[in-house]
Write an enzyme that holds these catalytic residues in place. Structure first.
Site, PDB file in Angstrom:
ATOM      1  N   ASP A 115      52.953  58.184  35.348  1.00 42.00           N
ATOM      2  CA  ASP A 115      53.102  58.091  36.803  1.00 42.00           C
ATOM      3  C   ASP A 115      51.861  58.596  37.527  1.00 42.00           C
ATOM      4  OD1 ASP A 115      54.082  57.779  39.325  1.00 42.00           O
ATOM      5  OD2 ASP A 115      55.569  59.383  39.202  1.00 42.00           O
ATOM      6  N   ASP A 321      49.548  52.598  42.401  1.00 42.06           N
ATOM      7  CA  ASP A 321      50.642  53.371  41.816  1.00 42.06           C
ATOM      8  C   ASP A 321      51.211  52.666  40.592  1.00 42.06           C
ATOM      9  OD1 ASP A 321      52.612  55.345  41.532  1.00 42.06           O
ATOM     10  OD2 ASP A 321      54.029  54.208  42.746  1.00 42.06           O
TER      11      ASP A 321
END
Length: 437
Positions: A115, A321
């Site tokens: 992440d 992201d």
């Protein structure tokens, strides 16, 4: 004439980390896979629907945009990089990507989401009952079986850093241990004891005194992974904890299919200032929000034709992201992209809007023509998205409208597929290299 592709449809001083590597080892690689794929670490047939997985991604993206608008390491000088295989997360019911690393002594394999939009790494730890921990595929990590595990004390610099990054959750364990808490954009939460442990990235490559969360209270719609590895910019992330060896740079390649592996590499490629094959753009930062990596989009083309979108439509910037699935574009840019893509795909029947608003019914079609989509970033870097995997998701255009032109956008993981994305915070740039996995 449209440019297109044809497809067959089918330290503080008290708690510093150290990295130990094999002698003369230049790189170490960890596979990156989709968490539901056959190459993933485990199987599970009871997975959430596409609608549910996309809902979580949208919730995460909305949270990130809302938030944005408001270790000593020792290694040989020639041990420049470590690379870890990455996989699409089909095996753990996710549209995100996972890596498998080892935690503890002896090392216990852990399947973790990768992440770039968060900082604290964590795993679910035993003991933890079914009302506090979600069901994961693997057994919960038992820290009592590790000779190198230690909870971080409250009155330490490491715990104060956690507070400075807004993740501290007071003291636990009778008031002596440092508590952590993280809440994500999709509504899921984790909290527990902030801890020290040995992290094994690859055979012979370890990070000693790695700070992570030993989670004993998880809430929300989590999938079946064991935890998460945070790759953000603040002091708690893996990137920063290992920055004295790897320079705060890392890259990854997200594979297009469940059956394939990509990689997560810590450290910039040799000659990163002018790395061969990369197109570079300046890295932006959001004032007051340190976690996110941002770039400026300057233009989009469909089928080789540049869209008529004014630069003002991109002024809010784009967060990159790995944990958001579908790319969100500001209003003007999205409408132009949608119109051009639909025009190029006019020979194919649209199906009713569902989770995304440009979806096709390819039933009965043996071959489908999909136009190439390319991003141009500030500084002139132009990146062709992979076709079709970087453009279509479940036969839908993998974009949606993120909001007004003054706001932020997010480049999701579908558009990043098969590209090597290089984050080099030290040099203040982001690089893209096509066909990397």
């Amino acid at each position: 004439m449209y440019n297109c592709y044809y497809i067959a449809h089918g330290g503080d001083d008290e708690h510093r980390s150290s990295v130990t590597l094999e002698p003369r080892r230049a790189t170490v690689s960890v596979p990156l896979v989709h968490r539901h794929g056959p190459r993933g670490p485990s199987r599970n047939s009871d997975k959430p629907s596409f609608t549910e997985r996309l809902r979580r991604s949208h919730a995460r993206a909305n949270y990130m945009m809302s938030r944005a608008s408001h270790v000593m390491v020792s290694a040989r000088e020639d041990d420049a990089n470590v690379s870890i295989p990455t996989h699409l997360g089909g095996s753990v019911d996710s549209l995100e990507y996972v890596v498998t690393v080892g935690l503890g002594t002896p090392a216990v394999p852990q399947v973790l989401l990768m992440d770039t939009g968060s900082d604290v790494s964590w795993v679910q730890c035993a003991p933890c009952n079914s009302t506090r921990c979600y069901p994961q595929n693997d057994p919960l990590l038992d820290s009592t079986k590790s000779s190198t595990y230690a909870p971080i004390a409250c009155d330490t610099g490491a715990c104060r850093k956690l507070a400075g990054d807004h993740y501290q959750n007071g003291c636990t364990g009778g008031g002596t241990q440092c508590g952590y808490a993280v809440e994500y954009g999709d509504g899921s939460k984790t909290r527990g004891v902030y801890s020290d442990e040995t992290l094994t990235l690859a055979p012979g490559v370890t990070v000693k005194d790695f700070h992570f969360g030993c989670g004993r209270d998880q809430r929300g719609d989590n999938d079946r992974y064991d935890g998460l590895v945070g790759m953000g910019i603040t002091s708690t992330s893996l990137v920063v904890q290992t920055s004295s060896v790897y320079g705060g740079a890392f890259s990854y390649c997200l594979p297009a299919r469940n059956s394939e592996a990509g990689f997560l590499s810590l450290g910039a490629p040799p000659g990163a200032a002018n790395a061969t094959g990369f197109a570079f753009t300046p890295m932006r930062r959001l004032p007051g929000v340190a976690t996110f990596y941002m770039v400026t989009l300057a233009g989009i083309s469909v089928g080789g034709e540049e869209l008529d979108v004014p630069p003002s439509a991109f002024r809010g910037g784009m967060i990159i992201d790995s944990g958001t699935v579908v790319t969100g574009l500001p209003h003007t840019a999205y409408n132009a992209l949608q119109a051009a893509f639909r025009k190029a795909m006019a020979a194919n029947p649209l199906r009713p809007n569902g989770d995304l608003d440009t979806c096709y019914n390819f039933t009965g079609y043996s071959n489908v023509t999909v136009p190439k989509v390319a991003f141009t970033f500030s500084g002139g870097a132009t990146v062709d998205l992979d076709v079709p995997s970087g453009v279509l998701l479940e036969d839908c255009l993998a974009f949606h409208e993120s909001g007004p032109d003054v706001g932020l956008g997010i480049i999701g993981n579908v558009n990043q597929r098969t590209l090597e994305v290089l984050y080099d915070a030290g040099r203040g740039k982001v690089g893209f290299r096509a066909g990397a996995c």
